[in-house]
Design a protein around this motif. Structure first.
Motif, PDB file in Angstrom:
ATOM      1  N   THR A 263      19.867  40.391  25.594  1.00 34.20           N
ATOM      2  CA  THR A 263      18.520  40.477  26.178  1.00 34.20           C
ATOM      3  C   THR A 263      17.558  40.600  25.191  1.00 34.20           C
ATOM      4  O   THR A 263      18.054  41.078  24.183  1.00 34.20           O
ATOM      5  N   GLY A 264      16.281  40.190  25.699  1.00 39.92           N
ATOM      6  CA  GLY A 264      15.145  40.548  25.017  1.00 39.92           C
ATOM      7  C   GLY A 264      14.422  39.202  24.768  1.00 39.92           C
ATOM      8  O   GLY A 264      14.429  38.415  25.630  1.00 39.92           O
ATOM      9  N   SER A 265      13.540  39.109  23.611  1.00 38.63           N
ATOM     10  CA  SER A 265      12.878  38.116  23.516  1.00 38.63           C
ATOM     11  C   SER A 265      13.540  36.530  22.946  1.00 38.63           C
ATOM     12  O   SER A 265      14.868  36.900  22.909  1.00 38.63           O
ATOM     13  N   ALA A 266      13.179  35.704  22.713  1.00 39.89           N
ATOM     14  CA  ALA A 266      13.877  34.577  22.747  1.00 39.89           C
ATOM     15  C   ALA A 266      14.520  34.731  21.225  1.00 39.89           C
ATOM     16  O   ALA A 266      15.579  34.404  21.236  1.00 39.89           O
ATOM     17  N   ASP A 267      13.888  35.196  20.225  1.00 40.09           N
ATOM     18  CA  ASP A 267      14.376  35.502  19.078  1.00 40.09           C
ATOM     19  C   ASP A 267      15.567  36.461  19.002  1.00 40.09           C
ATOM     20  O   ASP A 267      16.241  36.178  18.165  1.00 40.09           O
ATOM     21  N   GLN A 268      15.390  37.504  19.832  1.00 40.81           N
ATOM     22  CA  GLN A 268      16.352  38.550  20.117  1.00 40.81           C
ATOM     23  C   GLN A 268      17.634  37.992  20.410  1.00 40.81           C
ATOM     24  O   GLN A 268      18.660  38.321  20.097  1.00 40.81           O
ATOM     25  N   GLY A 272      21.017  37.701  18.907  1.00 44.61           N
ATOM     26  CA  GLY A 272      22.414  38.325  19.692  1.00 44.61           C
ATOM     27  C   GLY A 272      23.515  37.356  19.768  1.00 44.61           C
ATOM     28  O   GLY A 272      24.588  37.770  19.591  1.00 44.61           O
ATOM     29  N   LEU A 273      23.179  35.985  20.282  1.00 44.20           N
ATOM     30  CA  LEU A 273      24.267  35.210  20.416  1.00 44.20           C
ATOM     31  C   LEU A 273      24.806  34.705  18.759  1.00 44.20           C
ATOM     32  O   LEU A 273      25.855  34.352  19.060  1.00 44.20           O
ATOM     33  N   GLN A 274      23.797  34.566  18.170  1.00 49.20           N
ATOM     34  CA  GLN A 274      24.471  34.113  16.735  1.00 49.20           C
ATOM     35  C   GLN A 274      25.426  35.099  16.324  1.00 49.20           C
ATOM     36  O   GLN A 274      26.292  34.700  15.334  1.00 49.20           O
ATOM     37  N   ARG A 275      25.359  36.348  16.585  1.00 49.79           N
ATOM     38  CA  ARG A 275      26.299  37.398  15.962  1.00 49.79           C
ATOM     39  C   ARG A 275      27.555  37.004  16.474  1.00 49.79           C
ATOM     40  O   ARG A 275      28.597  37.192  15.878  1.00 49.79           O
ATOM     41  N   TYR A 276      27.785  36.514  17.872  1.00 47.07           N
ATOM     42  CA  TYR A 276      29.059  36.128  18.248  1.00 47.07           C
ATOM     43  C   TYR A 276      29.524  34.834  17.687  1.00 47.07           C
ATOM     44  O   TYR A 276      30.675  34.412  17.602  1.00 47.07           O
TER      45      TYR A 276
END
Length: 328
Positions: A263-268, A272-276
């Motif tokens: 969760t968070g802003s669009a950039d956050q 987060g998804l890029q880490r996966y």
């Protein structure tokens, strides 16, 4: 990267004025927005639109998206009839079905459902694997099946899918589940809270696949994750806490101990998804963390804006050698 959404088929995700028929419109909007897949959940714990009924309704009104379950609980259904239902959905969709299966969990999400299904809780994983083997045998035209738990003589001709076998993924991240995924399943759909656990789990899946004579690409690395795009992390966490309490009866801090949450802003959210993605995920199924259909639609639009960036990052990762994921 394929990026899909879990449609909110459970009534806990609807507002008082919501019309469940709007789920079909939401699915069509997701396809037009560029999402790759539409998934649905399966349970008897909370009232919901039955999973295969929902996919059958989506099949003729969508064109390109994968239609999937996350996760189907085969023990809730008679295995031969389930094979026919799955093949029918695959036919109606023109071969777009993907079936993630699971055996249920301890506590209220598992054992009581086995009691309702008049099946023993013991050996549930063996029963799951045999059920999948039976489906595949039926789709290949078998007239009998003899496993340790399932025995059928004189099987009648069954409905055949549009393809030989729809892909069947396994949801689960225990060591035994990782080994079983690598040996016999077409994909892996876990929800680990830590991307590092995803990477290590994928390494184990690929190792088991190699031991079984399979190639790494034989098993699709997928991820199930709850996502909330908001103004910032604090407001996103407040909304996610409301969601966790309404849907699971637990606060967010407990939910994120067992499930992937971003969760968070669009950039956050993107980070987060890029880490996966960095950990190896190549098909992400996103559960929109909202409690009514207008809010679900708003989250869908916010996430659609992130699709180009997510796919660009995934394309870069996919071009890297496999050893970056621990596979030589």
């Amino acid at each position: 990267m394929d990026i899909g959404v879990l449609l909110p088929t459970a009534t806990a995700q609807w507002g008082p004025a919501d019309d469940p028929r709007e789920l079909i419109a939401l699915g069509r909007e997701a396809e037009r927005a560029g999402f790759s897949s539409l998934f649905v959940g399966d349970s008897l714990i909370s009232p919901r639109i039955e999973a295969l009924t929902m996919l059958a309704a989506l099949a003729p009104v969508t064109d390109t998206v994968t239609l999937g379950t996350a996760a189907l609980l085969p023990f809730l259904r008679r295995p031969v009839q389930a094979a026919q239902s799955l093949a029918s959905v695959d036919l109606l969709s023109g071969g777009r079905l993907t079936v993630t299966v699971g055996a249920g969990f301890p506590g209220r999400f598992g054992r009581p459902l086995y009691t309702l299904s008049e099946l023993p809780w013991e050996r549930r994983f063996a029963r799951l694997d045999e059920t999948v083997a039976l489906w595949r045998a039926l789709w290949d035209g078998a007239d009998s099946f003899h496993g340790d738990l399932l025995h059928f003589d004189d099987l009648p001709p069954t409905t055949r899918p549009a393809r030989g076998h729809p892909p069947i993924w396994l949801g689960g991240a225990t060591p035994a589940a990782l080994a079983r995924t690598g040996r016999t399943y077409d994909g892996w759909l876990p929800y680990p809270p830590d991307p590092a656990d995803y990477a290590s789990g994928l390494h184990a899946v690929r190792g088991a696949a190699a031991d079984a004579g399979r190639a790494p690409e034989d098993v699709t690395p997928a991820l199930f994750v709850s996502v909330r795009v908001d103004d910032d992390t604090e407001s996103g966490r407040r909304a996610l806490d409301d969601y966790a309490r309404a849907v699971y009866g637990m606060p967010l801090d407990r939910l994120e101990e067992i499930q992937a949450v971003v969760t968070g802003s669009a950039d956050q959210v993107l980070q987060g998804l890029q880490r996966y993605a960095d950990a190896g995920a190549r098909h992400v199924v996103i559960r929109l963390a909202a409690l009514d259909l207008p809010s679900q639609r708003d989250q869908l639009e916010r996430l659609a804006a992130l699709l180009p960036a997510l796919r660009a990052t995934s394309a870069q990762k996919s071009s890297a050698p496999l050893r970056s994921s621990g596979v030589q």
